[in-house]
Design an enzyme around this catalytic site. Structure first.
Site, PDB file in Angstrom:
ATOM      1  N   ASP A   1      -0.244  -2.033   5.142  1.00  0.00           N
ATOM      2  CA  ASP A   1       0.474  -1.914   3.875  1.00  0.00           C
ATOM      3  C   ASP A   1       1.629  -2.921   3.922  1.00  0.00           C
ATOM      4  O   ASP A   1       1.914  -3.517   4.959  1.00  0.00           O
ATOM      5  CB  ASP A   1       0.961  -0.479   3.631  1.00  0.00           C
ATOM      6  CG  ASP A   1       1.230  -0.235   2.134  1.00  0.00           C
ATOM      7  OD1 ASP A   1       1.421  -1.219   1.392  1.00  0.00           O
ATOM      8  OD2 ASP A   1       1.252   0.932   1.701  1.00  0.00           O
TER       9      ASP A   1
HETATM   10  C1  BGC Z   1       1.920   0.036  -1.586  1.00  0.00           C
HETATM   11  C2  BGC Z   1       0.452  -0.318  -1.599  1.00  0.00           C
HETATM   12  C3  BGC Z   1       0.234  -1.627  -2.309  1.00  0.00           C
HETATM   13  C4  BGC Z   1       1.062  -2.692  -1.626  1.00  0.00           C
HETATM   14  C5  BGC Z   1       0.872  -4.078  -2.206  1.00  0.00           C
HETATM   15  C6  BGC Z   1       2.791  -1.116  -1.129  1.00  0.00           C
HETATM   16  O1  BGC Z   1       4.123  -0.864  -1.362  1.00  0.00           O
HETATM   17  O2  BGC Z   1       2.114   1.153  -0.758  1.00  0.00           O
HETATM   18  O3  BGC Z   1      -0.288   0.705  -2.200  1.00  0.00           O
HETATM   19  O4  BGC Z   1      -1.112  -1.957  -2.321  1.00  0.00           O
HETATM   20  O5  BGC Z   1       2.432  -2.337  -1.732  1.00  0.00           O
HETATM   21  O6  BGC Z   1       1.433  -4.216  -3.446  1.00  0.00           O
END
Ligand code: BGC
Length: 745
Positions: free
Chosen positions: A272
């Site tokens: 993530d």
């Molecule tokens: C979120 C993810 C997301 C990623 C990219 C993160 O803060 O938890 O779900 O895909 O950002 O934008």
């Protein structure tokens, strides 16, 4: 077919072999730096500190780039990667396309409320088509975290509380995004996230630690992820939080043992955002170098935006800490996905495509259809609904009634401008000859802003003064007073559910309930439409407002879909994929708990709370229709089966009303004793059927090893017990039509 199934078409073994050889040839030519570059996902946005994307691409190339939504720029950057980087390997452009790119579909929680996997297949196929036309190759979806705590903001992104429904929706979304094959040029590569357990954040507080036993993980939280693997998902994203004291992003058990060794996943895992660097923040790694090492060894292929891999992996190999073999092992699936999707042959996007693709009429039509199928009728006393189109004067009241942003919900792609048909607009379009008046009432806003507000200041809702609040309240009641019927549209703003959007209470935010009471006191018929991203504790409304429609965050055509249902052009048939607690303090709440020695519901046993009932306000699977249905003839093909064998369950459902309608036939089981205690009910099959007045249908389900096996704490493995089972078939998780069977040795 009613128990859900995955349809996977993986590449033929010949194609697989050719791609593997091609990747090996590539790898043999690549320097260590070029390989490390493929393990990095760099930011295309300037809100993240780090090196300039263009410079990185020129110098080393990159596995992927995220947080950019600019078709022309994609081509410019791709050209730099191909023509100027040493390896010339094209970049994967990635973005969160969660429920639509330009055409917005109902939020995933709403899609799950359709209990129709085709809604997810068709919606995500269009989302993929639009995103791909914009130049995006890879979406960070589906989000398939089971969520049993409605306080957790990200419940809106998933399919709710149940592993069976969750698995069906996970597989359907993967099929929608990716199609039959990853090489489809109108699709995007999907990403199953967040692996794993994120939805069980303590107290429903986003990012907080999670404690889940292996039994809970395997029986409840992991099944949607396994279903995504079986559906051929190309990539996975690790979760941020600590799972049983180990950050999920550094969990060898999750990333290697379960995902690859047990499930045979062959794609790649991305962290993530910043999660590799966060291993330091979370007190797991000493510094970025240690974090890079721990994540890579655990099985993390790609570092999203932390630059920990870029800055440290080459050194770690050069000083002998990490082997080149490990680097190759991690790079291989990234190159494989690029090859499988045809990126080497077609790295650029046709810049003339997007405008035409997003304006295709079938996209809006599908969005309207998906929204219609997703809405759940919670109450309809004395058949107040459907409304007559002869109404002369209707008042539409509420802070989200004319909010395009609230109608679309959370998670829009960068640069997206809300453009939904609001509920107010939908009702005006439906009642073109009538007077439709509107007053928003007091605005609603978060008590604490989200960090997204800093990133996207245009989404900010200004704070009202006490005098403004009072004036807005008075105006709303006055507007309602003049009308023949009032449609209250209440709920949550888009930023009240989603990431960093958890809350302690599940009440209607702000002055909404007060306004609802004031409007109801006028003594006119009132219909409540809810636009929200999570279950709300609408206790007062559930007893005092005669008609309640849960519309969730229904997307681009949301207002039309609401009007279609309110005025009876469409008969609602959605069902709740989560139960509605009576109070935020009751969370987590879900139907599939085990029995206690004092089973809930028994008249003598009210010892759970002394100040409120602990049953849900609305149970899992619940939803009404303008039609009525009757279930009968529950029949099992055998009263006893041997372990490993299956039996067939059939039941008849009849439309006993004068209107056509949909019912979701739901099958639940309960294992009465065994090696472990088993949930009081477990969903094991469902089918949404359409029935004409008076029509009946026999629905058929199979129950076999797959449905009757579980991970046992006592045995420490998957087992199927010999035991007796209850079976229920009906319209929600409180179905009463009952039969029994026994599994014998
Ligand atoms: C979120 C993810 C997301 C990623 C990219 C993160 O803060 O938890 O779900 O895909 O950002 O934008």
């Amino acid at each position: 077919m009613n128990n859900y199934q995955n349809h996977t078409k993986s590449a033929s073994s010949k194609v697989k072999k050719e791609i593997a050889e091609r990747v090996n040839v590539l790898l043999a030519k690549m320097s260590l730096e070029e390989k490390v570059a493929q393990l990095a996902q760099i930011s295309g946005a300037d809100f993240v500190p780090g090196p300039d994307a263009e410079e990185v691409l020129r110098k080393t190339g990159a596995g992927s780039l995220l947080w950019l939504n600019d078709t022309k720029r994609f081509n410019e950057l791709q050209k730099i990667a191909i023509d100027e980087s040493p390896s010339g390997i094209p970049v994967l452009f990635a973005l969160d396309v969660i429920h639509g790119y330009r055409t917005i579909f109902p939020v995933p929680l709403a899609m799950a409320s359709s209990w129709d996997p085709e809604v997810a297949v068709k919606s995500q196929a269009i989302a993929a088509k639009e995103a791909r036309a914009a130049g995006i190759h890879w979406t960070f979806g589906p989000m398939i975290d089971i969520a049993r705590d409605a306080r957790w903001g990200r419940i809106v992104e998933g399919a709710g509380e149940d592993p069976y429904l969750g698995s069906a929706m996970a597989a359907a979304q993967v099929r929608g995004f990716q199609g039959e094959d990853i090489s489809d040029p109108e699709r995007v590569v999907a990403c199953a996230k967040h692996f794993a357990g994120y939805g069980a954040a303590e107290g429903g507080r986003d990012y907080d630690e999670v404690f889940l036993s292996e039994t809970e993980l395997r029986n409840t939280y992991l099944p949607p992820f396994k279903a995504a693997v079986e559906a051929g998902v190309g990539t996975f994203m690790s979760a941020y939080m600590d799972l049983n004291h180990v950050p999920a992003s550094a969990s060898r058990w999750l990333l290697r043992e379960v995902l690859r060794e047990e499930w045979g996943f062959e794609g790649f895992v991305v962290s993530d955002a910043m999660a590799v660097g966060n291993l330091v923040v979370q007190g797991h790694a000493r510094d970025n170098r240690d974090a890079a090492q721990r994540a890579l060894v655990a099985g993390m292929n790609m570092d999203m935006a932390a630059n920990a891999y870029t800055e440290n992996l080459a050194d770690l190999v050069n000083d002998g800490t990490l082997s080149m073999d490990l680097i190759d092992e991690m790079v291989r699936p990234i190159l494989t996905i690029k090859a499988q999707m045809g990126l080497f042959e077609n790295p650029y996007v046709d810049e003339g495509l997007l405008d035409e693709v997003v304006s295709r009429p079938e996209h809006k039509q599908t969005s309207r259809w998906a929204a219609q199928r997703s809405m759940v009728l919670l109450r309809n006393e004395d058949n107040l609904l459907p409304l007559s189109d002869k109404l002369k004067h209707v008042a539409v009241i509420g802070p989200v009634a004319d909010s395009m942003a609230a109608t679309e919900g959370s998670w829009m792609v960068f640069g997206h401008k809300p453009a939904a048909v609001t509920v107010l607009q939908g009702i005006k379009d439906k009642l073109s000859g009538a007077k439709v008046t509107f007053a928003p009432g007091p605005a609603i806003r978060r008590d604490f802003p989200s960090f997204f507000e800093e990133m996207f200041p245009e989404s900010k809702i200004p704070e009202q003064t006490p005098a403004e609040i009072k004036a807005a309240f008075t105006e709303a009641v006055a507007t309602a007073k003049d009308a023949e019927l009032i449609i209250m549209v209440l709920g949550e703003n888009a930023d009240m559910a989603g990431e960093a959007a958890s809350r302690g209470s599940l009440d209607l935010p702000g002055k909404q309930e007060e306004l609802l009471k004031a409007v109801c006191a006028l003594g006119k018929p009132v219909v409540l439409v809810l636009l929200n991203g999570r279950p709300l504790s609408i206790n007062w409304a559930s007893e005092n407002v005669p008609a309640i429609l849960e519309a969730w965050e229904p997307g681009t055509e949301g207002g039309h879909a609401v009007a279609d249902i309110l005025f009876g052009d469409v008969n609602p048939g959605g069902k709740l994929p989560v139960c509605f607690p009576r109070n935020g303090n009751h969370a987590p709440m879900y139907y599939g708990h085990t029995l206690s020695h004092q089973p809930e519901g028994h008249p003598q046993y009210s010892s759970r709370y002394w100040d409120s009932p602990t049953t849900p306000l609305y149970p899992f699977g619940y939803g009404l229709s303008y039609a009525s249905f009757e279930f009968s003839n529950l029949t099992l093909s055998a009263a006893q089966i041997a372990a490993g064998k299956s039996l067939t369950v059939t039941a008849e459902v009849k439309n006993t009303s004068k209107v056509a309608g949909d019912e979701v036939v739901q099958l639940y089981i309960h294992q009465k004793w065994g090696t472990d205690s088993r949930p009081i009910r477990e969903l094991k099959g469902f089918e949404r059927v359409t029935l004409q007045p008076g029509e009946s249908k026999t629905v058929r389900f199979e129950l076999g090893e797959k449905e009757l096996t579980y991970w046992s704490t006592n045995a420490g493995k998957w087992i199927q017990d010999t035991a007796a089972f209850d079976v229920w078939v009906g319209s929600d998780s409180q179905a009463t039509l009952h039969a029994e069977f026994e599994v014998v040795a």
